[in-house]
Design a protein around this motif. Structure first.
Motif, PDB file in Angstrom:
ATOM      1  N   LEU A 288       3.081   6.980  -2.376  1.00 17.46           N
ATOM      2  CA  LEU A 288       2.010   7.598  -1.591  1.00 17.46           C
ATOM      3  C   LEU A 288       0.884   8.086  -2.500  1.00 17.46           C
ATOM      4  CD1 LEU A 288       3.921   9.647   1.157  1.00 17.46           C
ATOM      5  CD2 LEU A 288       3.170   7.264   1.186  1.00 17.46           C
ATOM      6  N   GLU A 289       1.262   8.652  -3.637  1.00 17.14           N
ATOM      7  CA  GLU A 289       0.257   9.175  -4.561  1.00 17.14           C
ATOM      8  C   GLU A 289      -0.574   8.071  -5.203  1.00 17.14           C
ATOM      9  OE1 GLU A 289       2.585  11.400  -7.302  1.00 17.14           O
ATOM     10  OE2 GLU A 289       2.876  13.120  -5.945  1.00 17.14           O
ATOM     11  N   ASP A 290       0.046   6.919  -5.463  1.00 15.17           N
ATOM     12  CA  ASP A 290      -0.640   5.824  -6.156  1.00 15.17           C
ATOM     13  C   ASP A 290      -1.605   5.067  -5.257  1.00 15.17           C
ATOM     14  OD1 ASP A 290       0.653   6.497  -8.467  1.00 15.17           O
ATOM     15  OD2 ASP A 290       2.201   4.954  -8.293  1.00 15.17           O
ATOM     16  N   GLY A 291      -1.524   5.278  -3.961  1.00 15.07           N
ATOM     17  CA  GLY A 291      -2.487   4.679  -3.047  1.00 15.07           C
ATOM     18  C   GLY A 291      -2.094   3.303  -2.556  1.00 15.07           C
ATOM     19  N   PRO A 292      -2.951   2.694  -1.728  1.00 10.47           N
ATOM     20  CA  PRO A 292      -2.679   1.359  -1.167  1.00 10.47           C
ATOM     21  C   PRO A 292      -2.362   0.350  -2.264  1.00 10.47           C
ATOM     22  CG  PRO A 292      -4.575   2.343  -0.088  1.00 10.47           C
ATOM     23  CD  PRO A 292      -4.235   3.251  -1.242  1.00 10.47           C
ATOM     24  N   GLY A 293      -1.393  -0.489  -1.992  1.00  9.74           N
ATOM     25  CA  GLY A 293      -0.969  -1.484  -2.962  1.00  9.74           C
ATOM     26  C   GLY A 293       0.260  -1.089  -3.746  1.00  9.74           C
ATOM     27  N   ALA A 294       0.644   0.204  -3.708  1.00  7.96           N
ATOM     28  CA  ALA A 294       1.847   0.643  -4.417  1.00  7.96           C
ATOM     29  C   ALA A 294       3.076  -0.009  -3.774  1.00  7.96           C
ATOM     30  CB  ALA A 294       1.960   2.165  -4.369  1.00  7.96           C
ATOM     31  N   PRO A 295       3.972  -0.576  -4.586  1.00 12.32           N
ATOM     32  CA  PRO A 295       5.107  -1.331  -4.018  1.00 12.32           C
ATOM     33  C   PRO A 295       6.035  -0.518  -3.132  1.00 12.32           C
ATOM     34  CG  PRO A 295       5.384  -0.973  -6.388  1.00 12.32           C
ATOM     35  CD  PRO A 295       3.977  -0.587  -6.057  1.00 12.32           C
ATOM     36  N   ASP A 296       6.188   0.773  -3.409  1.00 11.53           N
ATOM     37  CA  ASP A 296       7.135   1.568  -2.626  1.00 11.53           C
ATOM     38  C   ASP A 296       6.564   2.071  -1.309  1.00 11.53           C
ATOM     39  OD1 ASP A 296       9.673   1.688  -4.151  1.00 11.53           O
ATOM     40  OD2 ASP A 296       8.346   2.421  -5.728  1.00 11.53           O
ATOM     41  N   ARG A 297       5.420   1.522  -0.912  1.00 14.95           N
ATOM     42  CA  ARG A 297       4.925   1.780   0.439  1.00 14.95           C
ATOM     43  C   ARG A 297       5.531   0.784   1.436  1.00 14.95           C
ATOM     44  NH1 ARG A 297      -1.175   3.987   1.100  1.00 14.95           N
ATOM     45  NH2 ARG A 297      -1.072   5.725  -0.363  1.00 14.95           N
ATOM     46  N   LEU A 298       6.264  -0.177   0.926  1.00 14.52           N
ATOM     47  CA  LEU A 298       7.024  -1.103   1.762  1.00 14.52           C
ATOM     48  C   LEU A 298       8.446  -1.096   1.213  1.00 14.52           C
ATOM     49  CD1 LEU A 298       7.121  -3.266   4.004  1.00 14.52           C
ATOM     50  CD2 LEU A 298       6.548  -4.969   2.259  1.00 14.52           C
TER      51      LEU A 298
END
Length: 376
Positions: A33-43
């Motif tokens: 969440l902190e790293d923003g869109p595109g961070a792998p752990d958002r999926l």
């Protein structure tokens, strides 16, 4: 002084006092969440056997998102999953394409919508986009799906297609799916769901016993109750590292100690662990193992009982011999049990129990090979 309230929570999906052995998943998601869109752990895909804490993990990730002022939509897979998501994310049907109001009792509408299957991916994408538009800067939307192995291929196709487009567009969204280990083979291998192969996969297994010991000690002593090291060790070993059993054992020993306590002791003793563990095993058997065995055929239970003779993974040829059947016949029941997620294929020619403590339950309930409780 009154004995403290029981801090252990052996109820499905209820957050335990300490989230044991799962800190790395929480950290990965928080960083995503902190790293923003595109961070792998958002999926993310969370898998594991029944009772390993998948639902609790979804709750924990939802709390992390809410602390960042994200909106969270929690759903459990069943018929109509995608339509329910669209209705919850964009309650006004006019905000999404292809949405119509479902007629309900006496002509009153409860806000349910019906979407044509072909329109669901675009409709869900529209609904999420409309929802995101209402949020302030820095906020986003987390969607969690529990029991994903029960979702239809059509619903999962719609959700994965919508997710793929939104993540490509750098939208402030995150998706977390949880389900049994078969989720990986059943869903990820479908050609239409190749996008989900990029998900960050988190496999929940048993918790290391040293972490269990530390968590039990901190929870018990932190509440002002004492416990000797040897008693603590007995309680720790009894859990087997199985998350649900950790809560059952903790709850059982605490309850017995509180009932025994005279108001001056405030200690957990060996007798509390002995009785508490017995009660925990009974509850695990009645609540997890018995319902599984009850719905199986007699021959499937015989297959499991043949497996229970081993202390670890069983050879499929040994099982067939114990059943007095040829391999082809026995493998038919093997496949049924695999499909029911009761056993797993641990390696070539080997199977093991997918449900922790099922082996011990079968040994205790059917010591002489009597399986009269199973259906025909």
């Amino acid at each position: 002084m009154v004995f403290p309230a029981n801090p252990f929570k052996p109820t499905a999906g209820v957050m335990p006092p300490v989230l044991i052995g799962r800190e790395s998943i929480s950290l990965d998601f928080r960083e995503g969440l902190e790293d923003g869109p595109g961070a792998p752990d958002r999926l993310m895909l969370i898998t594991g056997p029944r009772g390993c804490g998948k639902t609790v993990m979804l709750t924990e990730l939802g709390l992390i998102a809410k602390k960042r002022h994200w909106d969270v939509i929690d759903e459990t897979a069943s018929d109509g999953l995608c339509d329910r998501l669209i209705a919850r994310i964009a309650p006004k049907p006019g905000l999404v394409s292809g949405a119509t109001i479902k007629p309900t009792f006496m002509g009153a509408s409860l806000g349910e919508i019906s979407i044509a299957p072909a329109l669901r991916p675009a409709s869900l994408r529209d609904a999420i986009a409309a929802h995101l538009h209402t949020l302030g800067k820095g906020r986003g939307l987390l969607i969690t799906i529990d029991e994903t192995q029960d979702a239809s291929l059509e619903d999962m196709t719609a959700i994965s297609t919508a997710a793929q487009h939104l993540l490509r567009e750098n939208a402030e969204v995150a998706f977390v799916f949880a389900g049994l280990p078969s989720l990986i083979s059943d869903l990820l291998n479908a050609k239409v769901l190749t996008f989900l192969r990029r998900a960050s996969i988190k496999e929940l297994g048993d918790v290391p016993l040293d972490e269990v010991r530390t968590a039990l000690a901190s929870t018990i002593r932190g509440a002002g109750v004492s416990i000797d090291e040897d008693v603590l060790e007995s309680a720790t070993r009894a859990t087997g590292g199985y998350p649900y059993m950790i809560q059952l054992v903790g709850y059982g020993i605490w309850r017995h100690a509180r009932r025994r306590d005279d108001g001056n002791d405030h200690a957990i003793r060996a007798e509390d662990v002995k009785i508490g563990v017995e009660q925990a095993r009974a509850k695990l058997g009645a609540g997890v193992c018995a319902p599984v065995v009850k719905r199986l055929s007699k021959r499937c239970v015989e297959y499991l009982m043949a497996m229970a003779q081993d202390d670890g993974p069983s050879s499929t040829s040994d099982i067939a011999n114990r059943m007095g059947e040829n391999m082809n016949y026995a493998n038919g029941y093997r496949q049924r049990l695999l499909d029911e997620h009761v056993i797993t294929s641990s390696s070539w020619g080997k199977v093991d129990f997918a449900i922790p403590f099922l082996r011990e339950y079968l040994r205790a309930e059917y010591p002489n090979g009597n399986d009269e409780g199973a259906s025909a």
